[in-house]
Design a protein around this motif. Structure first.
Motif, PDB file in Angstrom:
ATOM      1  N   SER A 225       0.835  -1.207   0.000  1.00  0.00           N
ATOM      2  CA  SER A 225       0.000   0.000   0.000  1.00  0.00           C
ATOM      3  C   SER A 225       0.868   1.255   0.000  1.00  0.00           C
ATOM      4  N   ARG A 226       2.135   1.113   0.387  1.00  0.00           N
ATOM      5  CA  ARG A 226       3.065   2.254   0.323  1.00  0.00           C
ATOM      6  C   ARG A 226       3.962   2.164  -0.915  1.00  0.00           C
ATOM      7  N   SER A 227       3.620   1.268  -1.838  1.00  0.00           N
ATOM      8  CA  SER A 227       4.414   1.057  -3.061  1.00  0.00           C
ATOM      9  C   SER A 227       5.872   0.740  -2.772  1.00  0.00           C
ATOM     10  N   MET A 228       6.127   0.051  -1.661  1.00  0.00           N
ATOM     11  CA  MET A 228       7.513  -0.315  -1.361  1.00  0.00           C
ATOM     12  C   MET A 228       7.856  -1.684  -1.936  1.00  0.00           C
ATOM     13  N   VAL A 229       6.870  -2.545  -2.048  1.00  0.00           N
ATOM     14  CA  VAL A 229       7.089  -3.845  -2.678  1.00  0.00           C
ATOM     15  C   VAL A 229       5.908  -4.151  -3.601  1.00  0.00           C
ATOM     16  N   LYS A 230       6.148  -5.119  -4.493  1.00  0.00           N
ATOM     17  CA  LYS A 230       5.068  -5.712  -5.280  1.00  0.00           C
ATOM     18  C   LYS A 230       5.143  -7.203  -5.013  1.00  0.00           C
ATOM     19  N   TYR A 231       4.034  -7.878  -5.080  1.00  0.00           N
ATOM     20  CA  TYR A 231       4.127  -9.326  -4.862  1.00  0.00           C
ATOM     21  C   TYR A 231       3.074 -10.086  -5.650  1.00  0.00           C
ATOM     22  N   GLU A 232       3.379 -11.345  -5.944  1.00  0.00           N
ATOM     23  CA  GLU A 232       2.389 -12.242  -6.546  1.00  0.00           C
ATOM     24  C   GLU A 232       2.178 -13.413  -5.599  1.00  0.00           C
ATOM     25  N   GLN A 233       0.958 -13.836  -5.575  1.00  0.00           N
ATOM     26  CA  GLN A 233       0.647 -14.989  -4.741  1.00  0.00           C
ATOM     27  C   GLN A 233       0.734 -16.258  -5.581  1.00  0.00           C
ATOM     28  N   ILE A 234       1.381 -17.266  -5.050  1.00  0.00           N
ATOM     29  CA  ILE A 234       1.501 -18.534  -5.765  1.00  0.00           C
ATOM     30  C   ILE A 234       0.845 -19.625  -4.938  1.00  0.00           C
ATOM     31  N   GLU A 235      -0.044 -20.357  -5.598  1.00  0.00           N
ATOM     32  CA  GLU A 235      -0.680 -21.464  -4.886  1.00  0.00           C
ATOM     33  C   GLU A 235      -0.189 -22.768  -5.471  1.00  0.00           C
ATOM     34  N   ARG A 236       0.310 -23.626  -4.617  1.00  0.00           N
ATOM     35  CA  ARG A 236       0.862 -24.891  -5.064  1.00  0.00           C
ATOM     36  C   ARG A 236       0.300 -26.000  -4.207  1.00  0.00           C
ATOM     37  N   GLU A 237       0.184 -27.200  -4.793  1.00  0.00           N
ATOM     38  CA  GLU A 237      -0.195 -28.344  -3.980  1.00  0.00           C
ATOM     39  C   GLU A 237       1.077 -29.056  -3.593  1.00  0.00           C
ATOM     40  N   GLU A 238       1.243 -29.320  -2.327  1.00  0.00           N
ATOM     41  CA  GLU A 238       2.406 -30.074  -1.893  1.00  0.00           C
ATOM     42  C   GLU A 238       1.960 -31.405  -1.338  1.00  0.00           C
ATOM     43  N   ALA A 239       2.813 -32.410  -1.538  1.00  0.00           N
ATOM     44  CA  ALA A 239       2.473 -33.750  -1.074  1.00  0.00           C
ATOM     45  C   ALA A 239       3.204 -34.028   0.230  1.00  0.00           C
ATOM     46  N   PHE A 240       2.478 -34.593   1.186  1.00  0.00           N
ATOM     47  CA  PHE A 240       3.056 -34.956   2.476  1.00  0.00           C
ATOM     48  C   PHE A 240       2.843 -36.436   2.728  1.00  0.00           C
ATOM     49  N   LEU A 241       3.834 -37.086   3.323  1.00  0.00           N
ATOM     50  CA  LEU A 241       3.745 -38.522   3.547  1.00  0.00           C
ATOM     51  C   LEU A 241       2.800 -38.828   4.707  1.00  0.00           C
ATOM     52  N   GLU A 242       1.981 -39.845   4.513  1.00  0.00           N
ATOM     53  CA  GLU A 242       1.174 -40.370   5.607  1.00  0.00           C
ATOM     54  C   GLU A 242       2.103 -41.226   6.472  1.00  0.00           C
ATOM     55  N   PRO A 243       1.693 -41.530   7.710  1.00  0.00           N
ATOM     56  CA  PRO A 243       2.560 -42.314   8.598  1.00  0.00           C
ATOM     57  C   PRO A 243       3.030 -43.625   7.963  1.00  0.00           C
ATOM     58  N   GLU A 244       2.123 -44.289   7.234  1.00  0.00           N
ATOM     59  CA  GLU A 244       2.511 -45.557   6.609  1.00  0.00           C
ATOM     60  C   GLU A 244       3.648 -45.346   5.607  1.00  0.00           C
ATOM     61  N   ALA A 245       3.589 -44.225   4.885  1.00  0.00           N
ATOM     62  CA  ALA A 245       4.623 -43.925   3.896  1.00  0.00           C
ATOM     63  C   ALA A 245       5.962 -43.660   4.583  1.00  0.00           C
ATOM     64  N   GLU A 246       5.897 -43.045   5.752  1.00  0.00           N
ATOM     65  CA  GLU A 246       7.133 -42.796   6.513  1.00  0.00           C
ATOM     66  C   GLU A 246       7.796 -44.123   6.867  1.00  0.00           C
ATOM     67  N   ILE A 247       6.959 -45.109   7.236  1.00  0.00           N
ATOM     68  CA  ILE A 247       7.510 -46.430   7.576  1.00  0.00           C
ATOM     69  C   ILE A 247       8.156 -47.059   6.346  1.00  0.00           C
ATOM     70  N   ILE A 248       7.503 -46.869   5.174  1.00  0.00           N
ATOM     71  CA  ILE A 248       8.067 -47.426   3.932  1.00  0.00           C
ATOM     72  C   ILE A 248       9.413 -46.774   3.629  1.00  0.00           C
ATOM     73  N   VAL A 249       9.484 -45.456   3.846  1.00  0.00           N
ATOM     74  CA  VAL A 249      10.749 -44.771   3.582  1.00  0.00           C
ATOM     75  C   VAL A 249      11.857 -45.346   4.474  1.00  0.00           C
ATOM     76  N   SER A 250      11.544 -45.605   5.741  1.00  0.00           N
ATOM     77  CA  SER A 250      12.613 -46.104   6.609  1.00  0.00           C
ATOM     78  C   SER A 250      12.823 -47.623   6.529  1.00  0.00           C
ATOM     79  N   HIS A 251      11.764 -48.427   6.259  1.00  0.00           N
ATOM     80  CA  HIS A 251      11.932 -49.884   6.265  1.00  0.00           C
ATOM     81  C   HIS A 251      11.801 -50.541   4.906  1.00  0.00           C
ATOM     82  N   GLY A 252      11.362 -49.811   3.903  1.00  0.00           N
ATOM     83  CA  GLY A 252      11.111 -50.407   2.597  1.00  0.00           C
ATOM     84  C   GLY A 252       9.643 -50.746   2.437  1.00  0.00           C
ATOM     85  N   SER A 253       9.213 -50.946   1.168  1.00  0.00           N
ATOM     86  CA  SER A 253       7.812 -51.263   0.901  1.00  0.00           C
ATOM     87  C   SER A 253       7.513 -52.677   1.393  1.00  0.00           C
TER      88      SER A 253
END
Ligand code: PHE
Length: 510
Positions: A47-75
C-alpha cells in the motif's frame, strides 16, 4: 495485538531480505511464518508502493505415517522379498510372518511380490526368483519427502494408495517497488494542531483511510430478534394512534380469558388438551374493582356474562346451557391477549358520558401467551401475540380489510387474502393470508373479526359502537424476516447467543 507487532517486525525483515536479493520467495525466506502474517505485512508494504508481490498457490504432497515407515523400512513387497531372499532354503509362510512381524504387511507384500515375479511358491515354501529388486515405491516416496512433489501420475497413484495427502500451500514472490527503502516510513493517522503549527504536515506521510475496515466488535448487549421485531411493530402501532395495553398478568381466570369473550364453557379451546390450567391456588375470586378509581359494577357484569351465555340477552338467544361459576373461576395461563382486550373494552365502557357515548379507542399489545401444544419445528407451548383493537362508530368489514392492508403494508406485507373463519367472540371473522415468496404459497398471518354484541353489550358499551379485533404471532414474521425455519433456534434453551448478538435489526419497510 500480537499479530500487528509481529507484522511490524516482519515488514523490516522483508525489506532487508529484498535488499540482498530481488525477487525473494516467501517460503524460502520465511519458512516458519504463517502465510496470513506474511500477507498482512506485504499488504502494508504494497500500500506504500515499497514492494510488489504475486501470490503462488501450489499443492504439496506430504507422507502419511505408513509412507514414513516405507521410507525407513522399505515397501511391504520389498520386505517380503528381502526375507525370502535371505533364507537360502526358502521360507514357509508362517516363518515369513514371524520374520516380518506384521500379518497385513506380510499378506499385502506377498501378493505384490508374486505379481512382480520376485518370488514363487516351491512346495510349501516361498523362494526368490531374482537376485535383486528395485523398491520403486520407496524411491518415489523418498523423492517426495525431499521435494514435496513428483510426477502427477505417481502422486495420483500414491495418493490412491493412501500413502500421501495433498495440501495447498500459498507463497509469495516478492519484488522491490518504486518506493523501496530499508525502513518503513511512519505514517501519520491524524492531522494534529502541532503538525499544523510547525508545518510538519507538509512533509508527513499520511496513512490512507481504509474504508473497508470493519468497526471493532463492541461485545455489547443485544436485543433478541423477537424484541427487535416487537419494537418495529410497536412503532407501527404508535404511528397509527394506538395505545399499549397492560399485559403483565400471565394468569387469568376463565372468566376473562373465555367467558367475557362469549366462548362457551364446553368449547374445545377450554379443554385441558389446549389450555394450561393452574391448580394452585385452586380458583380465582370473582372479578372486582382493580383500584380506587375503578367504579365499574363487576357484579352486574359477571351476571350479564352468565345470562348472555345461559339464557341469551341483548336480542341474542345465547347458548342455552347451564353456565357454571366454578368453570369461570378456574385459573388459566392466558391463551391469548384478547383477555386483556376484553378488560380494556370493559374499562372503556366506564367512560360513557351522559348521552351514553364512549370515545373511539385504539389499543394494542404484544406479549406472551400459552397453549398446550405439541412442540415441533414451528410450535412452542408459549409464543407472543400481537393484538390490536379498534373501537369506533360506523365501522364496517370493508374498513377492517382496509385497515389490515395498511397495517401489514407498513411491514412490507402486501396482497393480503381474506378467508371467512369462526371465533366465538367475533362475527364475521376472517383469517388473513399472504403469499409467501420463499415458500411460494399462501400462509396464514393473522386472525381478525368484529366483536359480537353478546360480548360488547354485556360490558355496557353502546349498541352502535363497532369494535375490530385482530391477532397474529410475533414469532412467524420474525422467523420469515430472519430466515429461521426451526422455532427452537429463536426461543428456548437451544438458542445460540451469538445468533442473538450478531443479527441486525430488521426493517419491515425495507
Ligand atoms: N384471539 C385470536 C387468536 O388468538 C386473535 C383475535 C383477536 C381474533 C381479536 C379476533 C379478534 O388467534
Amino acid at each position: 495485538q500480537t499479530s500487528s507487532a509481529s507484522t511490524g517486525d516482519l515488514t523490516t525483515e522483508i525489506l532487508q531480505a529484498l535488499s540482498q536479493k530481488d525477487p525473494i520467495n516467501s517460503t524460502e525466506a520465511f519458512p516458519q511464518i504463517p502465510f496470513e502474517f506474511i500477507k498482512a505485512a506485504l499488504d502494508r508494504l504494497a500500500s506504500r508502493s515499497m514492494v510488489k508481490y504475486e501470490q503462488i498457490e501450489r499443492e504439496e504432497a506430504f507422507l502419511e505415517p505408513e509412507a514414513e515407515i516405507i521410507v525407513s523400512h522399505g515397501s511391504h513387497e520389498a520386505r517380503v522379498f528381502d526375507a525370502v531372499h535371505k533364507a537360502l532354503e526358502g521360507l514357509s509362510i508362517q516363518d515369513l510372518e514371524k520374520e516380518i512381524g506384521d500379518k497385513t504387511v506380510t499378506k499385502l507384500g506377498q501378493g505384490k511380490a508374486f505379481k512382480e515375479k520376485w518370488i514363487k511358491k516351491d512346495g510349501s515354501k516361498l523362494v526368490a526368483l531374482v537376485d535383486s529388486i528395485n523398491d520403486v515405491t520407496r524411491d518415489q516416496l523418498r523423492v517426495i519427502k525431499e521435494t514435496k512433489t513428483h510426477d502427477a501420475k505417481i502422486i495420483a497413484d500414491l495418493k490412491k494408495r493412501k500413502l500421501l495427502k495433498l495440501q495447498k500451500v500459498i507463497s509469495f514472490t516478492i519484488h522491490k517497488a518504486e518506493k523501496f527503502a530499508l525502513e518503513m516510513v511512519k505514517e501519520e493517522t491524524d492531522l494534529t494542531a502541532e503538525m499544523l503549527a510547525s508545518g510538519a504536515w507538509k512533509e508527513a506521510t499520511f496513512k490512507p483511510y481504509n474504508f473497508k475496515a470493519l468497526g471493532a466488535d463492541q461485545h455489547a448487549g443485544a436485543l433478541h430478534p423477537l424484541n427487535k421485531v416487537r419494537s418495529e411493530f410497536r412503532q407501527i402501532f404508535f404511528e397509527m394512534g394506538f395505545t399499549e395495553m397492560p399485559t403483565n398478568q400471565f394468569v387469568e381466570s376463565g372468566f376473562w380469558n373465555f367467558d367475557t369473550l362469549f366462548v362457551p364453557q364446553q368449547h374445545p379451546a377450554r379443554d385441558l388438551q389446549d389450555t394450561f390450567y393452574v391448580s394452585d391456588p385452586p380458583k380465582a375470586g370473582r372479578p372486582t374493582a382493580t383500584g380506587p378509581d375503578d367504579k365499574a359494577d363487576y357484579e352486574e357484569y359477571f351476571k350479564n356474562v352468565q345470562q348472555v351465555h345461559q339464557d341469551g340477552k341483548y336480542d341474542s338467544i345465547g347458548y342455552r346451557y347451564p353456565w357454571a361459576e366454578d368453570e369461570s373461576l378456574r385459573l388459566v395461563l392466558r391463551t391469548h391477549t384478547t383477555s386483556v382486550s376484553a378488560a380494556m373494552l370493559h374499562k372503556l365502557a366506564q367512560q360513557k358520558d351522559e348521552n351514553g357515548r364512549v370515545p373511539p379507542a385504539r389499543y394494542f399489545s404484544i406479549d406472551r401467551v400459552f397453549r398446550n401444544e405439541t412442540v415441533d419445528a414451528t410450535h412452542l407451548c408459549e409464543f407472543h401475540q400481537v393484538e390490536g383493537v379498534i373501537a369506533d362508530y360506523g365501522l364496517t368489514l370493508g374498513g377492517l380489510m382496509e385497515f389490515m392492508d395498511m397495517f401489514f403494508g407498513a411491514m412490507g406485507v402486501t396482497d393480503l387474502r381474506y378467508k371467512p373463519a369462526y371465533n366465538p367472540y367475533t362475527e364475521p371473522s376472517m383469517e388473513i393470508f399472504s403469499h409467501h415468496k420463499g415458500l411460494n404459497k399462501l400462509i396464514e398471518i393473522g386472525n381478525s373479526g368484529i366483536f359480537r354484541p353478546e360480548m360488547l353489550e354485556a360490558m355496557g358499551l353502546p349498541r352502535d359502537l363497532r369494535v375490530f379485533g385482530f391477532g397474529l404471532s410475533l414469532e412467524r414474521p420474525t422467523m420469515i424476516k430472519y430466515g429461521i425455519s426451526n422455532i427452537r433456534e429463536l426461543l428456548g434453551h437451544q438458542v445460540d447467543l451469538s445468533f442473538v448478538q450478531k443479527n441486525p435489526a430488521v426493517r419491515f419497510d425495507k
